[in-house]
Design an enzyme around this catalytic site. Structure first.
Site, PDB file in Angstrom:
ATOM      1  N   HIS A  21      -2.828   6.109   7.127  1.00 53.54           N
ATOM      2  CA  HIS A  21      -2.363   5.846   5.760  1.00 53.54           C
ATOM      3  C   HIS A  21      -3.528   5.549   4.825  1.00 53.54           C
ATOM      4  O   HIS A  21      -3.349   5.554   3.600  1.00 53.54           O
ATOM      5  CB  HIS A  21      -1.376   4.681   5.749  1.00 53.54           C
ATOM      6  CG  HIS A  21       0.021   5.092   5.401  1.00 53.54           C
ATOM      7  ND1 HIS A  21       0.312   5.904   4.323  1.00 53.54           N
ATOM      8  CD2 HIS A  21       1.204   4.824   5.995  1.00 53.54           C
ATOM      9  CE1 HIS A  21       1.618   6.103   4.264  1.00 53.54           C
ATOM     10  NE2 HIS A  21       2.175   5.468   5.266  1.00 53.54           N
ATOM     11  N   ASP A  47       7.175  26.104  11.732  1.00 53.83           N
ATOM     12  CA  ASP A  47       7.228  27.012  12.879  1.00 53.83           C
ATOM     13  C   ASP A  47       5.810  27.299  13.377  1.00 53.83           C
ATOM     14  O   ASP A  47       4.998  27.890  12.679  1.00 53.83           O
ATOM     15  CB  ASP A  47       7.919  28.316  12.467  1.00 53.83           C
ATOM     16  CG  ASP A  47       8.064  29.299  13.612  1.00 53.83           C
ATOM     17  OD1 ASP A  47       7.625  28.987  14.739  1.00 53.83           O
ATOM     18  OD2 ASP A  47       8.601  30.397  13.378  1.00 53.83           O
TER      19      ASP A  47
END
Length: 444
Positions: free
Chosen positions: A150, A368
């Site tokens: 983060h 994908d």
């Protein structure tokens, strides 16, 4: 079920980062970000082989040439040293079928598919900014676990990276938008004096003995929930507003019952700054371009319509007022003052604090790598941070929402039995229905 690490290596960019890009500047919002990791898990049914393992690593290496800071290390709280140290890549073997695992996944088991604890303090030090774990099931199924520091970026940054990696794996990387490193120019970093550190993040103060549970809101149930959450003030609640309000209401009811009295309740909701600026920032803008807006309500007045109205008002005020302040020369003062105000509320015994993050509408189910679209995508937070809610799109792409809710044990006991909540949400349902699982087992 056993997840066993079989290999660990460092993946470096396929081409060296030019000298003029070796020092990457963080933004002010990066500096103030919590020292934790943003996790994401994607599960695929596949007949993968050793060759595809190599393809995953090769495409990751190629992707890192565009996302070169991720292969670097934090030098200080302003700079990333982009000297191609590399990202951590783990491979693991899982001794069960993916279809069996997806019957009722739980938080404890899911942790084993991540390369590092999301609350790990390594995210604040000189450790890797990105870690990846590829776990291969005995049936050929694959789980890709990604943890992004983060200190470098938010969920949108993680989304941009992983979509670029998947497109590269498919051989279509040229069609993916290039990362836009504009954070430090939008929100210039601040050089803190010696001994002075950024204000502490709120989540560091909300630890407790907690339980994490998964709830799924089907699209038809959300439609019904939105109709009863609507009011003259908010005639068309969003699905995120409706679900957040119901979870907040049920959590407040549990807290009030266990305490025996009412408190003021404050919910901090994440907002993607990219979508609130004028004009909006590109979605491929890299960094921590998010902040939080507060909504508050007395637990004794926790009605659904009123909670939705508080959420809507908080978001509107943020868009109209706070975003402009963040882009002003006084951004640091505005941010720190906001943190101090919330911190005062947080440490008050008279206020119950909640934190909600939404990862909806990031289209993770379109990612994908070569196995087709994922069977399940999920995002889960650590168990020690109480009163945390994480939302994301549910499987199916029809507008459903999956929520991971972390509450203290005694609150969760009442929360998971809340009749109003269970009228719209299912507690940890199967990811796949029985018919689909039987069909898959017969093919694998």
């Amino acid at each position: 079920m056993k997840v066993e690490i079989s290999a660990k290596e460092i993946i470096k960019p396929s081409s060296s980062t030019p000298e003029n890009l070796r020092n990457f500047k963080l933004s002010l919002l990066d500096q103030l970000a919590p020292p934790t990791y943003e996790p994401l898990l994607l599960f695929y049914f596949s007949n993968s082989d050793t060759g595809f393992h190599f393809c995953l690593k090769k495409s990751l290496s190629d992707t890192l040439t565009r996302f070169f800071p991720l292969a670097g290390r934090l030098k200080d709280n302003i700079t990333v040293d982009c000297s191609d140290y590399g990202v951590v890549y783990l491979e693991a073997r899982v001794d069960c079928l993916l279809s069996d695992f997806l019957q009722q996944p739980n938080a404890d088991t899911l942790k084993e598919f991540l390369p590092v604890e999301d609350e790990s303090i390594d995210a604040a030090g000189g450790e890797a900014l990105l870690l990846v774990q590829s776990s291969f099931f005995s049936c050929g199924g694959v789980a890709i676990g990604v943890c992004l520091s983060h200190k470098f970026g938010d969920a949108a940054t993680l989304s941009t990276f992983i979509k670029s990696w998947a497109a590269t794996s498919l051989g279509s990387g040229e069609t993916v938008q290039q990362p836009l490193y504009n954070g430090s120019s939008l929100f210039p970093p601040r050089a803190f004096s010696e001994g002075v550190i950024p204000p502490p993040t709120l989540l560091n103060f909300t630890k407790g003995k907690c339980v994490v549970k998964r709830f799924v809101f089907a699209a038809p149930k959300i439609a019904a929930l939105k109709s009863i959450a609507a009011s003259a003030s908010v005639q068309q609640p969003t699905r995120v507003e409706a679900v957040t309000a119901l979870i907040w209401k049920s959590a407040m009811n549990a807290s009030r019952t266990n305490l025996g009295f009412s408190k003021l309740s404050l919910l901090s909701q994440s907002v993607n700054i990219r979508r609130t600026t004028e004009p909006p920032l590109p979605e491929n803008s890299i960094g921590n371009l998010l902040w939080y807006f507060p909504a508050q309500k007395d637990e004794s007045d926790a009605e659904l319509q009123g909670l939705v109205q508080e959420l809507r008002t908080g978001k509107q005020d943020f868009g109209k007022k706070y975003v402009k302040k963040l882009q002003s020369k006084d951004a640091y003062e505005e941010v720190t003052e906001s943190l101090k105000e919330e911190l005062c509320m947080l440490i008050s015994n008279d206020i119950e604090f909640y934190n909600c993050t939404s990862l909806c509408d990031f289209y993770f189910y379109d990612i994908d790598f070569g196995w087709g679209k994922p069977t399940w995508v999920t995002n889960i937070s650590g168990r020690s941070l109480k009163n945390v809610v994480r939302l994301m799109d549910a499987k199916g792409g029809d507008g459903g929402i999956e929520a991971w809710v972390t509450l203290e044990e005694q609150d969760m006991t009442l929360f998971e039995e809340d009749k109003e909540l269970l009228a719209y949400a299912s507690l940890n349902p199967r990811v796949l229905n029985i018919t689909a699982m039987d069909s898959l087992k017969s093919c694998l």
